[in-house]
Design a protein around this motif. Structure first.
Motif, short mmCIF file in Angstrom:
data_model
loop_
_atom_site.label_atom_id
_atom_site.label_comp_id
_atom_site.label_asym_id
_atom_site.label_seq_id
_atom_site.Cartn_x
_atom_site.Cartn_y
_atom_site.Cartn_z
N ARG A 237 -8.29 -9.30 -22.60
CA ARG A 237 -7.63 -10.21 -23.52
C ARG A 237 -7.60 -9.60 -24.91
O ARG A 237 -8.65 -9.27 -25.49
CB ARG A 237 -8.34 -11.57 -23.55
CG ARG A 237 -8.28 -12.32 -22.23
CD ARG A 237 -8.94 -13.70 -22.35
NE ARG A 237 -10.37 -13.56 -22.56
CZ ARG A 237 -11.26 -13.45 -21.58
NH1 ARG A 237 -10.85 -13.46 -20.32
NH2 ARG A 237 -12.56 -13.33 -21.85
N HIS A 239 -6.67 -9.86 -28.91
CA HIS A 239 -6.50 -10.82 -30.00
C HIS A 239 -6.15 -10.07 -31.28
O HIS A 239 -6.79 -9.07 -31.62
CB HIS A 239 -7.78 -11.62 -30.19
CG HIS A 239 -7.87 -12.33 -31.51
ND1 HIS A 239 -6.96 -13.30 -31.90
CD2 HIS A 239 -8.75 -12.21 -32.54
CE1 HIS A 239 -7.28 -13.74 -33.10
NE2 HIS A 239 -8.36 -13.10 -33.52
N PRO A 245 -7.40 -17.35 -31.51
CA PRO A 245 -7.68 -17.14 -30.08
C PRO A 245 -8.12 -18.43 -29.40
O PRO A 245 -8.89 -19.22 -29.95
CB PRO A 245 -8.82 -16.11 -30.11
CG PRO A 245 -9.50 -16.35 -31.42
CD PRO A 245 -8.41 -16.76 -32.38
N PRO A 249 -11.86 -13.21 -26.78
CA PRO A 249 -11.10 -12.01 -26.47
C PRO A 249 -12.03 -10.86 -26.08
O PRO A 249 -13.23 -10.90 -26.33
CB PRO A 249 -10.37 -11.70 -27.78
CG PRO A 249 -11.28 -12.24 -28.83
CD PRO A 249 -11.96 -13.44 -28.24
N ASP A 250 -11.44 -9.84 -25.46
CA ASP A 250 -12.17 -8.62 -25.14
C ASP A 250 -12.03 -7.59 -26.25
O ASP A 250 -12.86 -6.70 -26.37
CB ASP A 250 -11.65 -8.03 -23.82
CG ASP A 250 -11.92 -8.95 -22.65
OD1 ASP A 250 -13.10 -9.12 -22.29
OD2 ASP A 250 -10.95 -9.50 -22.08
#
Length: 290
Positions: A237, A239, A245, A249-250
């Motif tokens: 993910r 962002h 978000p 997120p990753d």
């Protein structure tokens, strides 16, 4: 000669010379540099005159110019915050160089009595157990040992930060004081993970921890569309800073600003998890480019 005598005689004076020159180039007066480094003004003048000689000596000792320059930058940054901050950074960097074997070959050249299987520095300077420092250390080791990690290093250097439960300030976040820098196609860590070892990356880890729970880690990497694309292809993910978000997120993409380099921050519940996400993206980019 003990490792500490070696550092005191050969390493610390040269690091101080490079740091003094960096601070003077930045516009700080000789008197102020002397106060920040804890030396006399005549010594600062001497250091400045010997800065290039100190750099050449560091290279002869087996420390690459890029690594020596990164150490000086980290020490100068710390000195701008105060005398004790400089002392703390110097301690961390010297311990890192010794425990990481950075002076072993040089030590053996000047002291023939050192056995081939000597592990004194790594044994003595390993430090006590701390799960959060150990996690960041494992992440740093993964980055240093990876053949693709150099693709991730931004101009300002890479950092790894972990905000443990209860952290509320960057001083309570584990980071790498001198960052990780690129030396050719290798990544070198300048300093050992410690509390208060990062500022910007630590701030991101704190933000993520407050938002989605502690512990939370961040790894600062180079901004590149191919890295973002590889991460997206992995199902991570993404962002962008400035957007809202909906879930953790990753990675966060920070486009920076005037005079501020864009950065990608890979996030995780541990430093090693965040580093592995970044390394897999780098591996995909490296494999594609070869």
């Amino acid at each position: 000669m003990t490792p500490f005598e070696l550092a005191a005689r050969y390493l610390i004076p040269r690091l101080r010379a490079l740091t003094a020159a960096r601070l003077l180039d930045g516009g700080m007066s000789q008197n102020e540099v002397a106060r920040r480094l804890g030396v006399t003004q005549p010594m600062v003048r001497k250091y400045a005159a010997e800065a290039e000689e100190a750099m050449e000596a560091m290279e002869a000792m087996g420390i690459p110019r890029e690594a020596a320059d990164a150490m000086a930058s980290a020490l100068a940054d710390a000195a701008t915050r105060g005398y004790w901050e400089h002392i703390s950074a110097m301690n961390s960097i010297v311990a890192s160089v010794l425990s990481g074997g950075g002076l072993c070959a040089f030590h053996r050249r000047i002291d023939r009595g050192i056995p081939d299987d000597c592990s004194l520095c790594s044994d003595v300077l390993r430090g006590g157990p701390d799960q959060y420092i150990e996690d960041v250390s494992n992440a740093v080791s993964a980055l240093v040992e990876s053949p693709h990690a150099y693709l991730l290093v931004p101009e300002v250097g890479m950092n790894v930060a972990l905000a443990p439960p209860g952290a509320s300030t960057v001083e309570q976040v584990v980071g790498v004081p001198g960052r990780l820098v690129r030396v050719g196609t290798r990544v070198v860590a300048i300093g050992r993970p410690s509390y208060g070892g990062s500022t910007h990356t630590a701030g991101v880890a704190l933000w993520a921890g407050r938002r989605w729970g502690f512990p939370r880690a961040a790894v600062a990497t180079r901004h590149d569309a191919s890295i973002i694309g590889a991460a997206a292809a992995m199902g991570l993910r993404v962002h962008k800073v400035g957007e809202e978000p909906q879930e953790a997120p990753d990675l966060m993409v920070d486009m920076g600003g005037p005079g501020v380099e864009p950065i990608i921050y890979f996030l995780g519940r541990s430093a090693l998890e965040a580093a592995r996400k970044a390394l897999e993206a780098a591996r995909r980019v490296g494999t594609r480019d070869t």
